[in-house]
Design a protein around this motif. Structure first.
Motif, PDB file in Angstrom:
ATOM      1  N   PRO A 102      -7.130  30.238  13.396  1.00  0.00           N
ATOM      2  CA  PRO A 102      -8.057  29.172  13.787  1.00  0.00           C
ATOM      3  C   PRO A 102      -8.471  29.256  15.257  1.00  0.00           C
ATOM      4  N   THR A 103      -9.465  28.490  15.580  1.00  0.00           N
ATOM      5  CA  THR A 103     -10.043  28.324  16.923  1.00  0.00           C
ATOM      6  C   THR A 103     -10.629  29.629  17.445  1.00  0.00           C
ATOM      7  N   ASP A 104     -11.027  29.594  18.686  1.00  0.00           N
ATOM      8  CA  ASP A 104     -11.621  30.780  19.312  1.00  0.00           C
ATOM      9  C   ASP A 104     -10.597  31.890  19.512  1.00  0.00           C
ATOM     10  N   LYS A 105      -9.326  31.559  19.439  1.00  0.00           N
ATOM     11  CA  LYS A 105      -8.279  32.574  19.604  1.00  0.00           C
ATOM     12  C   LYS A 105      -8.317  33.602  18.471  1.00  0.00           C
ATOM     13  N   GLY A 106      -8.835  33.199  17.310  1.00  0.00           N
ATOM     14  CA  GLY A 106      -8.890  34.080  16.159  1.00  0.00           C
ATOM     15  C   GLY A 106     -10.176  34.879  16.043  1.00  0.00           C
ATOM     16  N   ALA A 107     -11.100  34.680  16.977  1.00  0.00           N
ATOM     17  CA  ALA A 107     -12.355  35.433  16.929  1.00  0.00           C
ATOM     18  C   ALA A 107     -12.082  36.926  17.086  1.00  0.00           C
ATOM     19  N   ASN A 108     -12.816  37.738  16.351  1.00  0.00           N
ATOM     20  CA  ASN A 108     -12.667  39.199  16.402  1.00  0.00           C
ATOM     21  C   ASN A 108     -11.235  39.637  16.090  1.00  0.00           C
ATOM     22  N   ALA A 109     -10.673  39.045  15.059  1.00  0.00           N
ATOM     23  CA  ALA A 109      -9.277  39.341  14.687  1.00  0.00           C
ATOM     24  C   ALA A 109      -9.071  40.826  14.435  1.00  0.00           C
ATOM     25  N   GLY A 110     -10.032  41.482  13.806  1.00  0.00           N
ATOM     26  CA  GLY A 110      -9.889  42.904  13.507  1.00  0.00           C
ATOM     27  C   GLY A 110      -9.762  43.746  14.757  1.00  0.00           C
TER      28      GLY A 110
END
Length: 128
Positions: free
Chosen positions: A48-56
């Motif tokens: 969740p949140t912006d912390k998970g952006a571009n997880a790959g």
């Protein structure tokens, strides 16, 4: 065998912007990309949140850092030293990777387990 003297504290510094300390990561990350590591993490990891952006990309960065010898979040800085930025795009700061990992729950660990299982299957396709 024993040293006849004590060593003083030393450290190696890559201070030339053209040096690449971990060029061996190029074939490894090429293989990981072809086997779909980033795509799998983006599809199956829901942080969740912006912390998970571009997880790959963050998962690929963490894998690359561990392969290069990083054993702590601070050690992930090795991905940004010298000429590494000329070879790899989107090298995340250690603090960004740490924030990403700190948001993980047990459920996210299970999601990563699913990513790892699918990634392993992609690395060794079953002849059929």
């Amino acid at each position: 065998m024993k040293l006849s003297h004590t060593l003083t504290r030393t450290s190696a510094v890559f201070d030339d912007p053209n040096l690449v300390s971990s060029a061996g990561l190029v074939p490894l990350l090429t293989l990981a990309d072809r086997a779909g590591l980033r795509r799998l993490a983006d599809e199956h990891l829901s942080v969740p949140t912006d912390k998970g952006a571009n997880a790959g990309l963050k998962v690929a960065s963490l894998v690359a850092g561990m392969v290069a010898g990083a054993d702590s979040i601070d050690d992930m800085a090795l991905l940004r030293h010298g000429g590494m930025g000329r070879i790899f795009a989107r090298a995340y700061a250690p603090s960004t990777l740490g924030s990403f990992l700190r948001t993980f729950t047990f459920g996210h660990v299970r999601q990563l387990d699913a990513v790892a299982a699918r990634f392993l299957l992609a690395l060794a396709p079953w002849p059929g």
